[in-house]
Design an enzyme around this catalytic site. Structure first.
Site: not given
Ligand code: NAP
Length: 283
Positions: A21, A71, A107, A133, A157, A159-160
């Site tokens: 976007l 990134k 961010d 994450g 997870t 550990e993370k």
């Molecule tokens: P990421 O680095 O891949 O991290 C994903 C996180 O979600 C990890 O902690 C993961 O846990 C957890 N997770 C995924 N599926 C799960 C489930 N079924 N149950 C429990 N935990 C789960 O992703 P990210 O970049 O941080 O982004 C995460 C979210 O933020 C996305 O939805 C993204 O659209 C949103 N976001 C929004 C903005 C904004 O500007 N508003 C900016 C960035 C991201 P594990 O470690 O256990 O896998």
């Protein structure tokens, strides 16, 4: 708009980039600021990133935003990165200054700005972050630099969560808990932030029993599609203040705009452009 020989070029690198976007939002901001520039999407695969960065310098592209999955990798090709990007190990904004590339990450500070816009002061607050994450790291780092009293990180997870809490504890004490403990600790925080992708789909299970949320908790979900996740719906029904991820998206973009152009952007204009874009995608 009129494109001339003097028009500057900015853009975004991503793979894929079609969903981004940022072109909508930044183009609206450039127009509102009266800047003679275009902002275009560049689909750059991780294998082609080095060549694309060389091209950016060769063609005098003034600056770019960077999105997944580039990134982290782009850092190898930059001349300088700021302290925040260094901690994050990730860059979302690159400025080209006379052929030298400077990397930043907006961010986390964009997230804090989005709370300020809602008149939420983070100083002295106890914060629960769900997820460990990339976005959790950015948000936790900026919250600590803005004086929160305590952060607890809960992640599927464990550990993370532990590893992120360990890194952040160099700044201030941060704890980690397993998702299984959420029901017993959720009422102990002023601000609760979901940074996981849970809630994007209607069929997603709850992260914990949302009905335990207290009315005096601020509940933030950084998801913006849908606008109101199940977590936010239940939190609102409990009387809590709720905030979605749109503000974070806008404010990280506003900070990137400032870095790239040395000018303030119109947050309202960026918001309108985003809402129009999201509406077109039937959220
Ligand atoms: P990421 O680095 O891949 O991290 C994903 C996180 O979600 C990890 O902690 C993961 O846990 C957890 N997770 C995924 N599926 C799960 C489930 N079924 N149950 C429990 N935990 C789960 O992703 P990210 O970049 O941080 O982004 C995460 C979210 O933020 C996305 O939805 C993204 O659209 C949103 N976001 C929004 C903005 C904004 O500007 N508003 C900016 C960035 C991201 P594990 O470690 O256990 O896998």
């Amino acid at each position: 708009m009129k494109i001339t020989g003097r028009t500057d070029v900015y853009g975004i690198f991503g793979y894929p980039v079609k969903h981004s976007l940022s072109p909508l939002m930044q183009t609206a901001a450039f127009e509102a600021a009266g800047i003679d520039a275009v902002y275009v999407p560049f689909q750059v695969s991780p294998e082609n990133l080095e060549k694309a960065v060389d091209g950016l310098k060769a063609m005098g592209i003034r600056g770019i935003n960077v999105t997944v999955p580039l990134k982290e990798k782009i850092i190898h090709f930059l001349d300088f990165i700021d302290e925040t990007a260094e901690f994050m190990g990730a860059v979302n904004t690159v400025k080209n200054v006379d052929g030298k590339l400077y990397g930043y990450n907006t961010d986390g500070d964009g997230f804090v700005d989005s709370l300020k816009e809602e008149r939420i002061e983070v100083g002295g607050k106890k914060v629960l972050i769900i997820g460990a994450g990339g976005s959790a790291k950015a948000i936790a780092y900026s919250l600590l630099r803005n004086g929160v009293e305590k952060i607890v990180i809960a992640n599927r997870t464990f550990e993370k969560a532990e590893s992120l809490a360990g890194r952040l504890s160099k700044i201030e004490m941060v704890e980690a808990v397993s998702l299984d403990y959420l029901n017993s600790v959720v009422d102990k925080f002023d601000i609760l932030i979901n940074t996981t992708s849970v809630g994007m789909k209607e069929s997603d299970p709850s992260l914990f029993d949302y009905s335990l949320i207290k009315p005096d908790t601020v509940v933030v979900d950084i998801i913006y599609k849908p606008f109101e996740t199940e977590l936010l719906k239940v939190a609102k029904s409990k009387g809590a203040k709720t905030i979605n991820g749109l503000g974070m998206l806008i404010h990280q973009g506003a900070r990137a705009f400032k870095i790239l152009t040395d000018m303030e952007s119109s947050v309202e204009v960026m918001k309108d452009a985003l809402l129009e874009g999201l509406d077109g995608r039937n959220i």
